[in-house]
Design an enzyme around this catalytic site. Sequence first.
Site, PDB file in Angstrom:
ATOM      1  N   HIS B  56       0.823  -1.214   0.000  1.00  0.00           N
ATOM      2  CA  HIS B  56       0.000   0.000   0.000  1.00  0.00           C
ATOM      3  C   HIS B  56       0.857   1.265   0.000  1.00  0.00           C
ATOM      4  O   HIS B  56       0.369   2.345   0.326  1.00  0.00           O
ATOM      5  CB  HIS B  56      -0.917   0.023   1.233  1.00  0.00           C
ATOM      6  CG  HIS B  56      -1.775  -1.178   1.372  1.00  0.00           C
ATOM      7  ND1 HIS B  56      -2.680  -1.539   0.419  1.00  0.00           N
ATOM      8  CD2 HIS B  56      -1.872  -2.105   2.359  1.00  0.00           C
ATOM      9  CE1 HIS B  56      -3.298  -2.658   0.801  1.00  0.00           C
ATOM     10  NE2 HIS B  56      -2.819  -3.019   1.976  1.00  0.00           N
ATOM     11  N   HIS B 218      -6.953  -4.795  -1.518  1.00  0.00           N
ATOM     12  CA  HIS B 218      -6.160  -6.034  -1.595  1.00  0.00           C
ATOM     13  C   HIS B 218      -6.638  -6.853  -2.784  1.00  0.00           C
ATOM     14  O   HIS B 218      -6.600  -8.076  -2.772  1.00  0.00           O
ATOM     15  CB  HIS B 218      -6.312  -6.870  -0.332  1.00  0.00           C
ATOM     16  CG  HIS B 218      -6.036  -6.136   0.926  1.00  0.00           C
ATOM     17  ND1 HIS B 218      -7.032  -5.677   1.755  1.00  0.00           N
ATOM     18  CD2 HIS B 218      -4.856  -5.750   1.483  1.00  0.00           C
ATOM     19  CE1 HIS B 218      -6.472  -5.054   2.791  1.00  0.00           C
ATOM     20  NE2 HIS B 218      -5.161  -5.078   2.641  1.00  0.00           N
TER      21      HIS B 218
END
Lengths: 330, 330
Positions: B56, B218
């Site tokens: 991320h 995700h």
Amino acid sequence: MKQLINSSGHMRQQLLAGLTYTYNDRLDWQVGTGIVTKKKIAENKVVLISGGGCGHEPAHVGYIGENMLDCAVMGAIFEPPAASEILQAIEKTYNGQGTLLIIKNFEKDLASFLEAEHLAKAKGLFVSHVIVDDDCSIESGTFEKRRRGVAGTVFVHKILGAAAAQGHSLNELHTLGEQLIPRIKTLGVAFSPASPIGIIPQQYQLAEDEMYFGIGIHGEPGYRIETMRSSERIAIELVNKLKQQYEKADLTQAAILINGLGSTPLLELGIFMNDVQQLLDIEDINVVYKRMGNFLTAYNTNGLSLTLLTIKEEKWLTYLNTPTDAFGWK
Amino acid sequence: MKQLINSSGHMRQQLLAGLTYTYNDRLDWQVGTGIVTKKKIAENKVVLISGGGCGHEPAHVGYIGENMLDCAVMGAIFEPPAASEILQAIEKTYNGQGTLLIIKNFEKDLASFLEAEHLAKAKGLFVSHVIVDDDCSIESGTFEKRRRGVAGTVFVHKILGAAAAQGHSLNELHTLGEQLIPRIKTLGVAFSPASPIGIIPQQYQLAEDEMYFGIGIHGEPGYRIETMRSSERIAIELVNKLKQQYEKADLTQAAILINGLGSTPLLELGIFMNDVQQLLDIEDINVVYKRMGNFLTAYNTNGLSLTLLTIKEEKWLTYLNTPTDAFGWK
């Protein structure tokens, strides 16, 4: 690679509208043109202008700010602005201290910027320029160095920008640029080419397992297509080739820039930085300054470039470290 | 999408090595772990810790800095860190003022962070948490809101970070978080899914002309696959859905965040920002703060998310505007 756009004919306008809306605390855009300026141009320093085609964001609008550029003039995607717009920008920002143009070494960019300089001088304005040619990729046919102006241009923006803010004259800035630019060397690699479908034609294709060393920032071909390798192997290729551009004695302390070309995740730049660090450590090159991120992109190219700048004078490092509010310099 | 990595088993270590080498003027990494801390933890303020899986970037390591986080604990790609590492981070940074954990609302993240909190409390430490659940994507089967913690988390880092630096107590920060989080809403869209080949399985595929609204960070599926549209049409979908999350009376002034998911060029985020601005103007929503860039990515996902935060108290805006040296907050 899909494209999040509206119509390809209005990309420049919509992009500049979006950028200058986001940063309207510090930037002004002359609507209908490619001219973006700092909200307040200082009166006691040389004015710095750069620019080129859109598609390299955050370059060059992202480098307008304190201790960096005063103005960027942007053309259509991968096309430099017209000389008439650059002239307009020179006149609009002129403060009597002179104007330095920072030009990336591409035929079309040179034509536009040098014509604008010529026209401005004919009007009695003090204008000079430096040409950034940091790309050391080799033309496979002629074995000549390509010398395109690529990511290292942002080091020139930063160092000359901070020097200009210190009050250096147009001549002094020109001399500093001439000393600095030969010490900046960049080499890029692409894993997937830019795909501005319907905007400009693609100049090369890569298979699923291929990468291309030495590519340019407008989708220009490189010097060698190879099977995709590990981050470490790619770092070895780039570091070795860059190292060869310098005399050994000059490779004592360096600034480095790892530049994502548009669609490379920061995760992967971080892994690559770790590999580069280990190689430079082995070479006993003291890295006194480093930057990592998307600084001068090639639209949505998946790939990166590595830039070395050997620090000849301590003040270059001081200029690199001088704070700026330019949004691209993070 | 090709991957610039070495071996998938060492990505976390190599990434954290690369990031903390780049920013070694302000970050310390506990080698062998996922724990990254600010070089100097202040003694007179509550400690703020966040974290989650890698992939991320710049989250969460990029939010360690003055007026933001003190520590980030990172797991493997898309996997939260173990509770034992989070506990170690809490103990390592503990200064007697208490510790606030900022957790993204995912089952596995909650399990790790809350177990660490439980263990730390058992040792007599003052620890509390807030759970960020800004994603307002709808589960297509049950019509339930997914409430995942996504890009809006960075607004929580920034506002609670600045409030903590002002000397607010653990209880006060917890209360501020509880007031703030329900006012943060995010919705994402992907044009191509994350492709961490050989690392984690892909949860969906998209055809050449398809996009997916409401995806997670995700690679989780969204709520509707559609034919790829213009930037403007995508802005209409996201703005309309986000608007519906608020009472009309609350939609007077807002902060916005346009977040690239990893491989979206800034050029396209800029064009999208222009479309969002026009829609919010029509709605008479006064945008008092805006950010655009890659803040909380989903590895190499091509796509973006839009976050709204309705400003209830002026001090939230002050906290957003408080300077920080966190490298992800540009």
